[in-house]
Enzyme design. Structure first.
Site, PDB file in Angstrom:
ATOM      1  N   TYR A 149       0.853  -1.196   0.000  1.00  0.00           N
ATOM      2  CA  TYR A 149       0.000   0.000   0.000  1.00  0.00           C
ATOM      3  C   TYR A 149       0.891   1.250   0.000  1.00  0.00           C
ATOM      4  CZ  TYR A 149      -3.509   3.417   1.252  1.00  0.00           C
ATOM      5  OH  TYR A 149      -4.328   4.524   1.231  1.00  0.00           O
ATOM      6  N   ASP A 150       1.863   1.258   0.914  1.00  0.00           N
ATOM      7  CA  ASP A 150       2.716   2.458   1.074  1.00  0.00           C
ATOM      8  C   ASP A 150       3.430   2.792  -0.237  1.00  0.00           C
ATOM      9  OD1 ASP A 150       3.804   1.597   4.485  1.00  0.00           O
ATOM     10  OD2 ASP A 150       1.896   2.271   3.641  1.00  0.00           O
TER      11      ASP A 150
ATOM     12  N   LYS B 120      -0.234 -19.978  29.099  1.00  0.00           N
ATOM     13  CA  LYS B 120       0.180 -19.287  27.874  1.00  0.00           C
ATOM     14  C   LYS B 120      -1.100 -18.827  27.161  1.00  0.00           C
ATOM     15  CE  LYS B 120       3.226 -19.650  23.863  1.00  0.00           C
ATOM     16  NZ  LYS B 120       2.234 -19.017  22.956  1.00  0.00           N
TER      17      LYS B 120
ATOM     18  N   ARG C 225       4.386  -6.639  19.153  1.00  0.00           N
ATOM     19  CA  ARG C 225       5.726  -7.241  19.145  1.00  0.00           C
ATOM     20  C   ARG C 225       6.391  -6.989  17.796  1.00  0.00           C
ATOM     21  NH1 ARG C 225       8.959 -11.832  18.834  1.00  0.00           N
ATOM     22  NH2 ARG C 225       7.828 -12.803  17.145  1.00  0.00           N
TER      23      ARG C 225
ATOM     24  N   GLU D 147       0.212 -10.118  27.266  1.00  0.00           N
ATOM     25  CA  GLU D 147      -0.617 -10.641  26.174  1.00  0.00           C
ATOM     26  C   GLU D 147      -1.929  -9.871  26.143  1.00  0.00           C
ATOM     27  OE1 GLU D 147       1.213 -12.953  24.868  1.00  0.00           O
ATOM     28  OE2 GLU D 147      -0.052 -13.942  23.392  1.00  0.00           O
TER      29      GLU D 147
ATOM     30  N   GLU E  27       3.161 -20.730  34.302  1.00  0.00           N
ATOM     31  CA  GLU E  27       2.149 -19.726  33.936  1.00  0.00           C
ATOM     32  C   GLU E  27       1.327 -20.224  32.743  1.00  0.00           C
ATOM     33  OE1 GLU E  27       4.228 -16.054  33.104  1.00  0.00           O
ATOM     34  OE2 GLU E  27       5.306 -16.122  35.017  1.00  0.00           O
TER      35      GLU E  27
ATOM     36  N   LYS F 180       3.375 -26.734  24.632  1.00  0.00           N
ATOM     37  CA  LYS F 180       2.151 -26.492  23.867  1.00  0.00           C
ATOM     38  C   LYS F 180       1.214 -27.684  24.020  1.00  0.00           C
ATOM     39  CE  LYS F 180       2.029 -23.172  21.407  1.00  0.00           C
ATOM     40  NZ  LYS F 180       2.682 -22.593  20.237  1.00  0.00           N
TER      41      LYS F 180
HETATM   42  C1  LIG Z   1       9.246 -14.201  28.768  1.00  0.00           C
HETATM   43  O1  LIG Z   1       8.606 -14.224  27.506  1.00  0.00           O
HETATM   44  C2  LIG Z   1       7.322 -14.651  27.454  1.00  0.00           C
HETATM   45  N1  LIG Z   1       6.641 -14.997  28.554  1.00  0.00           N
HETATM   46  C3  LIG Z   1       5.349 -15.399  28.442  1.00  0.00           C
HETATM   47  N2  LIG Z   1       4.650 -15.761  29.554  1.00  0.00           N
HETATM   48  C4  LIG Z   1       3.362 -16.149  29.440  1.00  0.00           C
HETATM   49  N3  LIG Z   1       2.694 -16.483  30.558  1.00  0.00           N
HETATM   50  N4  LIG Z   1       2.710 -16.217  28.245  1.00  0.00           N
HETATM   51  C5  LIG Z   1       3.380 -15.880  27.116  1.00  0.00           C
HETATM   52  N5  LIG Z   1       2.725 -15.937  25.929  1.00  0.00           N
HETATM   53  C6  LIG Z   1       4.731 -15.455  27.170  1.00  0.00           C
HETATM   54  N6  LIG Z   1       5.416 -15.103  26.048  1.00  0.00           N
HETATM   55  C7  LIG Z   1       6.693 -14.700  26.167  1.00  0.00           C
HETATM   56  C8  LIG Z   1       7.462 -14.296  24.939  1.00  0.00           C
END
Ligand SMILES: COc1nc2nc(N)nc(N)c2nc1C
Length: 308
Positions: A32-33, A110, A131, A165, A108, A305
């Protein structure tokens, strides 16, 4: 020149229409640009061919469906992926062996959204970005300011950059696609695409109606932090006013990790938001720092995953 200009105008107006109205652009912004620049050059050489409907005549900040680029001083990394518990175990064992890392990891969820970075000066949100390619993101500050879970002002006047996120809750996703069905517009394939499409809007009023939310999980610059663990950092982010995902858990051995994976594999469908795995991180921040990162991913974290 007249017909060339007309052809460029028609292409650009079509692409801009696809971009704004249906957030499903058929060409990359760069195409586009470039085409836009060609039209500007042509109109500059032959001013008499400018027409009122030319995209170059649009007023306000909607002239280009592109975003200002934002260089990430601290690169926004992605995560290495593993697809089995055995590989997860191998990751932890490898770290413990090679770098005498004590077995203390923070587990944690994702979140299935898109990564954003928020920069605050004296506690005020001054910039928010995607990002992008990890080095250069897009400035979406105006759009992020419409998201309720993002504090405009922190509880302390500090300079800090936080990553996390941005996601669309499952319920909002279903509602949005029903709405798009009614409007005869193509539905989004999944909540992640819906969040991305909603954030990459030049008209932040559209973003405001998309009910996006956030979970922050990482401080890019450490100098303002009191805590020296990942889990403590999350609590500190919460005290500062950020929304964090409280379903994190410190693991002291492989069983703890197994149980966490087990629990969220089962609970996944009951969560209000999409998750595509879990992330385990060395819990000690000084150790995270000393382990550092490769060009693409941190050495102190891995994403397990879920099977598709
Ligand atoms: C330290 O880098 C990251 N930490 C994360 N932690 C959580 N809980 N979920 C993510 N999607 C995540 N993604 C990245 C790149």
């Amino acid at each position: 020149a007249e017909s060339a200009a007309r052809e460029l105008r028609e292409k650009l107006n079509k692409w801009a229409d696809e971009y704004y109205t249906y957030d499903s652009p058929s060409v990359e912004d760069s195409v586009y640009d470039q085409t836009y620049q060609q039209l500007v050059d042509l109109e500059t050489t032959f001013p008499q061919i400018v027409t009122p409907d030319s995209p170059t005549q649009k007023v306000g900040d909607h002239t280009l469906p592109g975003f200002t680029k934002v260089p990430h001083e601290i690169p926004m990394l992605s995560l290495g992926d593993v697809f089995s518990i055995e590989e997860l175990k191998a990751f932890a064992d490898r770290l413990s062996d090679s770098e005498s890392v004590p077995f203390e990891y923070n587990c944690e969820l994702k979140i299935d959204g898109l990564a954003i970075s928020l920069r605050y000066e004296d506690g005020i949100l001054v910039q928010g970005a995607t990002r992008g390619n990890g080095q250069i993101g897009e400035d979406i500050t105006r759009n992020l300011k419409t998201i309720k879970s993002i504090p405009q002002r922190l509880s302390r006047p500090i300079n800090i950059e936080v990553r996390g996120e941005c996601y669309m809750p499952k319920e909002s996703f279903v509602e949005l696609n029903q709405q798009r069905q009614v409007e005869g517009v193509a539905p989004f394939a999944n909540p992640r695409n819906a969040a991305a499409g909603s954030l990459r809007q030049l008209d932040s009023r559209v973003t405001a109606h998309r009910k996006l939310s956030t979970f922050m999980y990482n401080v890019a610059n450490y100098d303002d932090l009191e805590s020296d663990t990942q889990s403590g950092m999350l609590e500190e982010l919460k005290k500062l006013g950020f929304t964090i995902n409280s379903d994190y858990q410190v693991a002291h051995n492989m069983d703890d990790i197994d149980q966490y994976v087990e629990r969220y594999t089962k609970q996944r469908d009951t969560l209000a938001y999409g998750i595509d795995g879990i992330v385990i991180k060395v819990n000690s921040l000084p150790l995270q720092r000393s382990l550092g990162a490769t060009v693409k991913v941190p050495r102190w974290a891995i994403a397990y995953k879920f099977p598709p």
